[in-house]
Motif scaffolding. Sequence first.
Motif, PDB file in Angstrom:
ATOM      1  N   THR A  31     -67.276  94.836   4.432  1.00  0.00           N
ATOM      2  CA  THR A  31     -67.077  96.268   3.504  1.00  0.00           C
ATOM      3  C   THR A  31     -68.261  96.858   3.257  1.00  0.00           C
ATOM      4  O   THR A  31     -69.504  96.248   2.984  1.00  0.00           O
ATOM      5  CB  THR A  31     -66.534  95.477   2.216  1.00  0.00           C
ATOM      6  N   ARG A  32     -68.214  98.243   3.322  1.00  0.00           N
ATOM      7  CA  ARG A  32     -69.297  98.772   2.937  1.00  0.00           C
ATOM      8  C   ARG A  32     -69.044  99.836   1.823  1.00  0.00           C
ATOM      9  O   ARG A  32     -67.844 100.585   1.902  1.00  0.00           O
ATOM     10  CB  ARG A  32     -69.736  99.834   3.961  1.00  0.00           C
ATOM     11  N   GLY A  57     -73.289 108.807   0.219  1.00  0.00           N
ATOM     12  CA  GLY A  57     -73.387 107.739   1.403  1.00  0.00           C
ATOM     13  C   GLY A  57     -73.408 106.317   0.714  1.00  0.00           C
ATOM     14  O   GLY A  57     -72.786 106.031  -0.579  1.00  0.00           O
ATOM     15  N   GLY A  58     -74.055 105.245   1.429  1.00  0.00           N
ATOM     16  CA  GLY A  58     -73.905 103.854   0.946  1.00  0.00           C
ATOM     17  C   GLY A  58     -74.468 103.356  -0.184  1.00  0.00           C
ATOM     18  O   GLY A  58     -75.539 104.017  -0.625  1.00  0.00           O
ATOM     19  N   SER A  78     -66.167 110.109  11.055  1.00  0.00           N
ATOM     20  CA  SER A  78     -66.015 110.635   9.592  1.00  0.00           C
ATOM     21  C   SER A  78     -65.302 111.924   9.522  1.00  0.00           C
ATOM     22  O   SER A  78     -64.670 112.334   8.319  1.00  0.00           O
ATOM     23  CB  SER A  78     -67.345 110.828   9.297  1.00  0.00           C
ATOM     24  N   GLU A 118     -77.713 109.121  -3.496  1.00  0.00           N
ATOM     25  CA  GLU A 118     -77.442 109.891  -2.143  1.00  0.00           C
ATOM     26  C   GLU A 118     -77.521 111.485  -2.631  1.00  0.00           C
ATOM     27  O   GLU A 118     -77.889 112.301  -1.313  1.00  0.00           O
ATOM     28  CB  GLU A 118     -76.264 109.361  -1.751  1.00  0.00           C
ATOM     29  N   THR A 152     -69.084 103.088  -0.420  1.00  0.00           N
ATOM     30  CA  THR A 152     -69.828 104.516  -0.411  1.00  0.00           C
ATOM     31  C   THR A 152     -69.561 105.377  -1.766  1.00  0.00           C
ATOM     32  O   THR A 152     -68.558 105.153  -2.089  1.00  0.00           O
ATOM     33  CB  THR A 152     -69.604 105.325   0.868  1.00  0.00           C
ATOM     34  N   ASP A 189     -76.465 100.861  -2.387  1.00  0.00           N
ATOM     35  CA  ASP A 189     -77.410  99.666  -2.291  1.00  0.00           C
ATOM     36  C   ASP A 189     -77.321  98.564  -3.149  1.00  0.00           C
ATOM     37  O   ASP A 189     -76.612  98.754  -4.299  1.00  0.00           O
ATOM     38  CB  ASP A 189     -78.938 100.286  -2.615  1.00  0.00           C
ATOM     39  N   SER A 240     -64.838 104.889   0.531  1.00  0.00           N
ATOM     40  CA  SER A 240     -65.407 106.058  -0.012  1.00  0.00           C
ATOM     41  C   SER A 240     -64.866 106.155  -1.546  1.00  0.00           C
ATOM     42  O   SER A 240     -63.811 106.717  -1.743  1.00  0.00           O
ATOM     43  CB  SER A 240     -64.917 107.143   0.863  1.00  0.00           C
ATOM     44  N   ILE A 277     -64.821 100.779   5.219  1.00  0.00           N
ATOM     45  CA  ILE A 277     -65.710 101.709   4.504  1.00  0.00           C
ATOM     46  C   ILE A 277     -64.662 102.204   3.029  1.00  0.00           C
ATOM     47  O   ILE A 277     -63.621 102.664   3.434  1.00  0.00           O
ATOM     48  CB  ILE A 277     -65.852 103.056   5.227  1.00  0.00           C
ATOM     49  N   TRP A 331     -66.510  98.409  14.607  1.00  0.00           N
ATOM     50  CA  TRP A 331     -68.057  98.133  14.325  1.00  0.00           C
ATOM     51  C   TRP A 331     -68.708  98.004  15.782  1.00  0.00           C
ATOM     52  O   TRP A 331     -68.008  97.530  16.548  1.00  0.00           O
ATOM     53  CB  TRP A 331     -68.348  96.878  13.430  1.00  0.00           C
TER      54      TRP A 331
END
Length: 170
Positions: free
Chosen positions: A21-22, A51-52, A155, A66, A24, A54, A103, A101, A91
């Motif tokens: 999982t990311r 964006g991502g 995207s 970001e 954002t 950290d 968001s 992702i 991926w």
Amino acid sequence: MRLLKTAIHPSISNATSTQFTRLTGRAIVLRDNTILLMFTKRYEDYSLPGGGIDEGETIEQGLIRELQEETGAQNIKVLGEFGLYEEFRPWYKDDFDVINIKSYCYFCSIDAQLGQSQLEHYEQQNGMVAKWVDIHEAIAHNERTLANSDKQGLSIIRETYLLKEIVKKL
């Protein structure tokens, strides 16, 4: 935060895929009849800045970082939640099959004048630039790219959906 949509890429099956999982953060910055967006020349599309997140950052902290890096925005204030767009995509590296992702989209305010952006190397290579754009023109542009371009990234579907949802709330 309310879930706006969950999108699953057609190539993904639930069977035996490994995923990560990311998180954002994405900014919705409105001024008069325009919205602050990132135009990416390589993909011929508009997207929300962000964006991502950290390690060790909250979503709001990562969003502010970001937004400042990509657009040069100053005096950023997170005004409130808009919604969450979740997606599952293939991926491209060997360690996982799928990226999830999430968001998180927020309304933000910034100073009128943008400062110097601090784009990452790949963002510079892709021709990313911050622009104030009429939201309806951005949607129409992305829809033309979806219909006519073979250069589009994954995207653009998310970004076009989010822009249409923002219009519904205006």
